[in-house]
Design a protein around this motif. Structure first.
Motif, PDB file in Angstrom:
ATOM      1  N   LEU A 328       0.878  -1.309  -0.026  1.00 22.13           N
ATOM      2  CA  LEU A 328      -0.012  -0.097   0.002  1.00 22.13           C
ATOM      3  C   LEU A 328       0.923   1.271  -0.246  1.00 22.13           C
ATOM      4  CD1 LEU A 328      -2.650  -1.150   2.719  1.00 22.13           C
ATOM      5  CD2 LEU A 328      -3.022  -0.888   0.356  1.00 22.13           C
ATOM      6  N   GLY A 329       0.430   2.204  -0.935  1.00 19.99           N
ATOM      7  CA  GLY A 329       1.336   3.360  -1.010  1.00 19.99           C
ATOM      8  C   GLY A 329       0.813   4.370  -0.212  1.00 19.99           C
ATOM      9  N   PRO A 330       1.657   5.653  -0.368  1.00 24.34           N
ATOM     10  CA  PRO A 330       1.090   6.879   0.509  1.00 24.34           C
ATOM     11  C   PRO A 330      -0.195   7.471   0.026  1.00 24.34           C
ATOM     12  CG  PRO A 330       2.607   7.401  -1.213  1.00 24.34           C
ATOM     13  CD  PRO A 330       2.674   5.831  -1.238  1.00 24.34           C
ATOM     14  N   ILE A 331      -0.849   8.279   0.805  1.00 22.74           N
ATOM     15  CA  ILE A 331      -1.912   9.230   0.400  1.00 22.74           C
ATOM     16  C   ILE A 331      -1.235  10.020  -0.647  1.00 22.74           C
ATOM     17  CG2 ILE A 331      -3.549  10.922   0.944  1.00 22.74           C
ATOM     18  CD1 ILE A 331      -4.158   7.839   2.032  1.00 22.74           C
ATOM     19  N   GLN A 332      -1.976  10.438  -1.952  1.00 25.92           N
ATOM     20  CA  GLN A 332      -1.342  10.947  -2.947  1.00 25.92           C
ATOM     21  C   GLN A 332      -1.069  12.636  -2.619  1.00 25.92           C
ATOM     22  OE1 GLN A 332      -2.307  13.538  -5.154  1.00 25.92           O
ATOM     23  NE2 GLN A 332      -0.246  12.934  -6.265  1.00 25.92           N
ATOM     24  N   ASN A 333      -1.845  13.347  -1.848  1.00 30.63           N
ATOM     25  CA  ASN A 333      -1.548  14.548  -1.976  1.00 30.63           C
ATOM     26  C   ASN A 333      -1.857  15.126  -0.332  1.00 30.63           C
ATOM     27  OD1 ASN A 333      -4.414  15.854  -1.545  1.00 30.63           O
ATOM     28  ND2 ASN A 333      -4.462  14.461  -3.342  1.00 30.63           N
ATOM     29  N   THR A 334      -0.966  16.242   0.004  1.00 29.29           N
ATOM     30  CA  THR A 334      -1.090  16.758   1.445  1.00 29.29           C
ATOM     31  C   THR A 334      -2.609  17.099   1.796  1.00 29.29           C
ATOM     32  OG1 THR A 334      -0.326  19.013   0.509  1.00 29.29           O
ATOM     33  CG2 THR A 334       1.360  17.503   1.300  1.00 29.29           C
ATOM     34  N   MET A 335      -3.207  17.595   0.868  1.00 27.20           N
ATOM     35  CA  MET A 335      -4.580  18.043   1.278  1.00 27.20           C
ATOM     36  C   MET A 335      -5.323  16.904   1.815  1.00 27.20           C
ATOM     37  SD  MET A 335      -7.805  19.164  -1.407  1.00 27.20           S
ATOM     38  CE  MET A 335      -7.894  17.375  -2.131  1.00 27.20           C
ATOM     39  N   GLN A 336      -5.402  15.823   0.960  1.00 26.23           N
ATOM     40  CA  GLN A 336      -6.190  14.541   1.684  1.00 26.23           C
ATOM     41  C   GLN A 336      -5.564  13.836   2.774  1.00 26.23           C
ATOM     42  OE1 GLN A 336      -8.925  13.603   0.401  1.00 26.23           O
ATOM     43  NE2 GLN A 336      -9.306  11.870   1.999  1.00 26.23           N
ATOM     44  N   TYR A 337      -4.190  13.923   2.915  1.00 21.36           N
ATOM     45  CA  TYR A 337      -3.596  13.640   4.360  1.00 21.36           C
ATOM     46  C   TYR A 337      -3.978  14.504   5.261  1.00 21.36           C
ATOM     47  CZ  TYR A 337       0.622  12.734   6.971  1.00 21.36           C
ATOM     48  OH  TYR A 337       1.609  12.509   7.929  1.00 21.36           O
ATOM     49  N   GLY A 338      -4.162  15.921   5.231  1.00 20.72           N
ATOM     50  CA  GLY A 338      -4.598  16.541   6.167  1.00 20.72           C
ATOM     51  C   GLY A 338      -5.934  16.289   6.695  1.00 20.72           C
ATOM     52  N   LYS A 339      -6.793  15.851   5.622  1.00 17.75           N
ATOM     53  CA  LYS A 339      -8.302  15.476   6.039  1.00 17.75           C
ATOM     54  C   LYS A 339      -8.137  14.305   6.738  1.00 17.75           C
ATOM     55  CE  LYS A 339     -10.365  17.418   1.923  1.00 17.75           C
ATOM     56  NZ  LYS A 339     -11.287  17.155   0.712  1.00 17.75           N
ATOM     57  N   LEU A 340      -7.122  13.322   6.574  1.00 18.34           N
ATOM     58  CA  LEU A 340      -7.213  12.093   7.255  1.00 18.34           C
ATOM     59  C   LEU A 340      -6.852  12.523   8.783  1.00 18.34           C
ATOM     60  CD1 LEU A 340      -6.097   9.972   4.400  1.00 18.34           C
ATOM     61  CD2 LEU A 340      -8.076   9.542   5.671  1.00 18.34           C
ATOM     62  N   LEU A 341      -5.592  13.370   8.894  1.00 18.02           N
ATOM     63  CA  LEU A 341      -5.187  13.838  10.074  1.00 18.02           C
ATOM     64  C   LEU A 341      -6.265  14.140  10.995  1.00 18.02           C
ATOM     65  CD1 LEU A 341      -1.998  15.564   9.224  1.00 18.02           C
ATOM     66  CD2 LEU A 341      -2.019  13.564  10.503  1.00 18.02           C
ATOM     67  N   ASP A 342      -7.312  14.930  10.621  1.00 17.76           N
ATOM     68  CA  ASP A 342      -8.410  15.451  11.310  1.00 17.76           C
ATOM     69  C   ASP A 342      -9.520  14.131  11.439  1.00 17.76           C
ATOM     70  OD1 ASP A 342     -10.144  17.606  12.018  1.00 17.76           O
ATOM     71  OD2 ASP A 342     -11.333  16.788  10.652  1.00 17.76           O
ATOM     72  N   LEU A 343      -9.547  13.494  10.667  1.00 16.05           N
ATOM     73  CA  LEU A 343     -10.440  12.375  10.752  1.00 16.05           C
ATOM     74  C   LEU A 343      -9.892  11.363  11.833  1.00 16.05           C
ATOM     75  CD1 LEU A 343     -13.332  10.970  10.206  1.00 16.05           C
ATOM     76  CD2 LEU A 343     -11.814   9.645   8.164  1.00 16.05           C
ATOM     77  N   PHE A 344      -8.612  11.203  12.005  1.00 18.86           N
ATOM     78  CA  PHE A 344      -8.001  10.182  12.871  1.00 18.86           C
ATOM     79  C   PHE A 344      -7.958  10.931  14.169  1.00 18.86           C
ATOM     80  CE2 PHE A 344      -6.793   7.656   9.611  1.00 18.86           C
ATOM     81  CZ  PHE A 344      -5.873   6.393   9.890  1.00 18.86           C
ATOM     82  N   ALA A 345      -7.884  12.138  14.207  1.00 22.42           N
ATOM     83  CA  ALA A 345      -8.110  12.900  15.585  1.00 22.42           C
ATOM     84  C   ALA A 345      -9.615  12.884  16.192  1.00 22.42           C
ATOM     85  CB  ALA A 345      -7.647  14.576  15.367  1.00 22.42           C
ATOM     86  N   ASP A 346     -10.722  12.764  15.302  1.00 22.39           N
ATOM     87  CA  ASP A 346     -11.892  12.515  15.771  1.00 22.39           C
ATOM     88  C   ASP A 346     -12.006  11.091  16.182  1.00 22.39           C
ATOM     89  OD1 ASP A 346     -14.990  13.731  15.673  1.00 22.39           O
ATOM     90  OD2 ASP A 346     -14.863  11.590  14.627  1.00 22.39           O
ATOM     91  N   VAL A 347     -11.461  10.278  15.613  1.00 27.77           N
ATOM     92  CA  VAL A 347     -11.618   8.831  16.286  1.00 27.77           C
ATOM     93  C   VAL A 347     -10.956   8.701  17.574  1.00 27.77           C
ATOM     94  CG1 VAL A 347     -10.895   6.489  15.998  1.00 27.77           C
ATOM     95  CG2 VAL A 347     -11.727   7.741  13.991  1.00 27.77           C
ATOM     96  N   LYS A 348      -9.957   9.359  17.876  1.00 27.73           N
ATOM     97  CA  LYS A 348      -9.132   9.245  18.984  1.00 27.73           C
ATOM     98  C   LYS A 348      -9.983  10.130  20.086  1.00 27.73           C
ATOM     99  CE  LYS A 348      -4.744  10.055  20.874  1.00 27.73           C
ATOM    100  NZ  LYS A 348      -3.233  10.611  20.717  1.00 27.73           N
ATOM    101  N   LYS A 349     -10.277  11.199  19.754  1.00 30.04           N
ATOM    102  CA  LYS A 349     -11.037  12.221  20.627  1.00 30.04           C
ATOM    103  C   LYS A 349     -12.318  11.420  21.195  1.00 30.04           C
ATOM    104  CE  LYS A 349     -13.968  15.232  19.095  1.00 30.04           C
ATOM    105  NZ  LYS A 349     -14.308  16.331  18.495  1.00 30.04           N
ATOM    106  N   ASN A 350     -13.076  10.642  20.320  1.00 31.29           N
ATOM    107  CA  ASN A 350     -14.230   9.947  20.846  1.00 31.29           C
ATOM    108  C   ASN A 350     -13.904   8.551  21.521  1.00 31.29           C
ATOM    109  OD1 ASN A 350     -16.704  11.420  20.061  1.00 31.29           O
ATOM    110  ND2 ASN A 350     -15.402  11.544  18.244  1.00 31.29           N
TER     111      ASN A 350
END
Length: 483
Positions: A328-350
């Protein structure tokens, strides 16, 4: 996860990438940087086409349309077939470019994408749209034909830039249209390259490629001389495409986002399908409109399924797509990578249960995100309700079929879905009640030249592929003759 140094296989990056306009390969006054998502290093500079150059490309396509549309269908088919042959001759370079700018593993998904795209072009060339006689009496004849539209504007995404680009090119040209294609600014190189290849085969102006920013997309959707827009991308952008194209009543095909559900019933042979469902969810690192994004598993088998799924997932390697060990390769761009950072933070927060992954190491060069599984989050959670477009998957328990159908259909999206059951008839009955454009039963991600593909609800309008997909590039014209 470290970037691999440039080798002889990267020589294609020394290639001068140019716009294709009217049969000529042209520079632009400005360029923009293209990054390797495995390192975020700049690997090339792509031409940033200007508004004037887009106008020139549309004008060239309009001029070419006059002769191209009048060619016999068989002649156009021969051109498209020869284009497939020319692509085949440069296949290895296309594969390498695809991995370097998109990130997917070269030895698996990149090779598969390019080979599938070339196959698609060659096979589409064998299809026809014959004139249909619907009435023929002693006094009267009625015929229905499918005639080309004119200049088609194609706007393509960054997740499958070769396949989804050529999916549009082949049927468009075969049906007698000409095209101006704008690739995503995140992955312009492969499209510029296959546009250059086309210039050695196709008449000038039949296929034009103009790379640039989102402003060019807006110009295309509003352009008075573009008859149709074929767009693949996000639902939010698709809405803007539809709105801006309304001023000229453009024909529109929109292949948009999805929040696809897979439903594993209690009688499924669940052990055998764990690998299939893993790749259906995590292939292309989850950057797939039809990836499984919600996996519903009957509560009687849920715990065992999650355990086996996690064990299989642990075996997969996330890394640079040029490394043969990478799955499995990387996320293609930093925009999408940033969205995933935010989603992962939501999973952790909850405080959701995460049996695998869950933490993105931002210190690692490149846009790497670990395979992450979220065990039975609430239906209202963001990870269930949103399309993550990355390697994170909720596995959700359900108790009865009526309940899960209601949960699946509550989504505003309706692209695709799948049902898994030991009883084929039972699986089909569930599939018939799912509000999606495509549903698979005991299989997934099967596509074909003659199989129409399109979404319901916010997942789009119109279809690609199949007889219906060819018709999307035409107007219906009725002829009536008195005998």
């Amino acid at each position: 996860m470290n970037a691999i140094p440039k080798t002889a296989t990267h020589d294609i990056l020394d290639h001068p990438f140019k716009l294709s306009i009217g049969g000529q390969l042209l520079d632009a006054d400005a360029t923009f940087e293209v990054y390797n998502p495995a390192s975020n290093a700049v690997i090339a500079h792509a031409p940033e086409g200007s508004a004037a150059q887009l106008d020139a490309a549309v004008a060239a396509a309009a001029r070419a349309f006059k002769d191209w549309s009048r060619l016999p269908w068989e002649t156009r088919a021969d051109y498209v077939t020869r284009y497939a042959d020319a692509l085949e001759a440069r296949k290895d370079d296309l594969i390498t470019l695809l991995t370097l700018e998109q990130g997917k593993p070269r030895h698996t998904m990149a090779t598969g994408e390019v080979e599938a795209a070339i196959y698609w072009v060659r096979e589409v060339a064998k299809r026809t749209l014959p004139v249909e006689t619907i009435e023929d009496t002693a006094e009267h004849v009625v015929e229905v034909a499918h005639v080309p539209l004119g200049v088609v504007g194609a706007i393509t995404p960054w997740n499958f830039p070769v396949l989804l680009g050529l999916w549009k090119v082949a049927p468009c040209l075969l049906t007698g249209n000409t095209m101006v294609l704008k690739p995503s600014p995140y992955t312009p190189l492969t499209s510029l390259f296959f546009g250059e290849i086309a210039q050695s085969v196709l008449p000038p102006g039949v296929l034009n490629i103009v790379s640039g920013g989102n402003d060019l997309g807006q110009q295309m959707t509003e352009h008075a001389d573009i008859a149709k827009i074929s767009f693949t991308g996000s639902t939010a952008t698709g809405k803007r495409v539809m709105a801006s194209g309304s001023g000229t009543l453009k024909r529109i095909t929109l292949e948009l986002g999805g929040n696809d559900a897979a439903v594993v019933l209690d009688d499924a042979d669940w052990k055998s399908i764990v690998p299939t469902l893993f790749w259906a969810a995590f292939g292309n690192s989850g950057q797939w409109c039809i990836a499984v994004k919600r996996l519903y598993v009957h509560s009687s088998i849920h715990a065992q399924f999650v355990e086996a799924f996690v064990e299989y997932a642990r075996q997969q390697v996330v890394g640079d797509g040029m490394d043969p060990a990478t799955n499995l390769g990387p996320i293609q761009n930093t925009m999408q990578y940033g969205k995933l950072l935010d989603l992962f933070a939501d999973v952790k927060k909850n405080g959701y249960k995460v049996p695998l992954g869950g933490t993105i190491d931002e210190s690692i060069p490149g846009n790497f995100v670990p395979v992450t599984i979220v065990d039975n989050p609430p239906e209202s959670s963001r990870i269930v309700q949103e399309e993550p477009f990355g390697p994170i998957l909720p596995i959700i328990a359900f108790d009865d079929v009526e309940e899960v159908i209601e949960r699946v259909n509550a989504s505003p999206f309706g692209l695709a879905g799948s049902v898994w059951s030991g009883d084929r008839a039972r699986g089909i009955e569930v599939a018939k009640r799912m509000e999606t454009g495509t549903v698979w039963v005991n299989e997934i991600h099967i596509h074909g030249i003659d199989i129409p593909f399109g979404g319901h609800k916010l997942s789009g309008m119109g279809v690609e592929n199949g007889h219906e997909g060819l018709c999307e590039f035409t107007n219906t014209k009725t002829y009536m003759f008195s005998k």
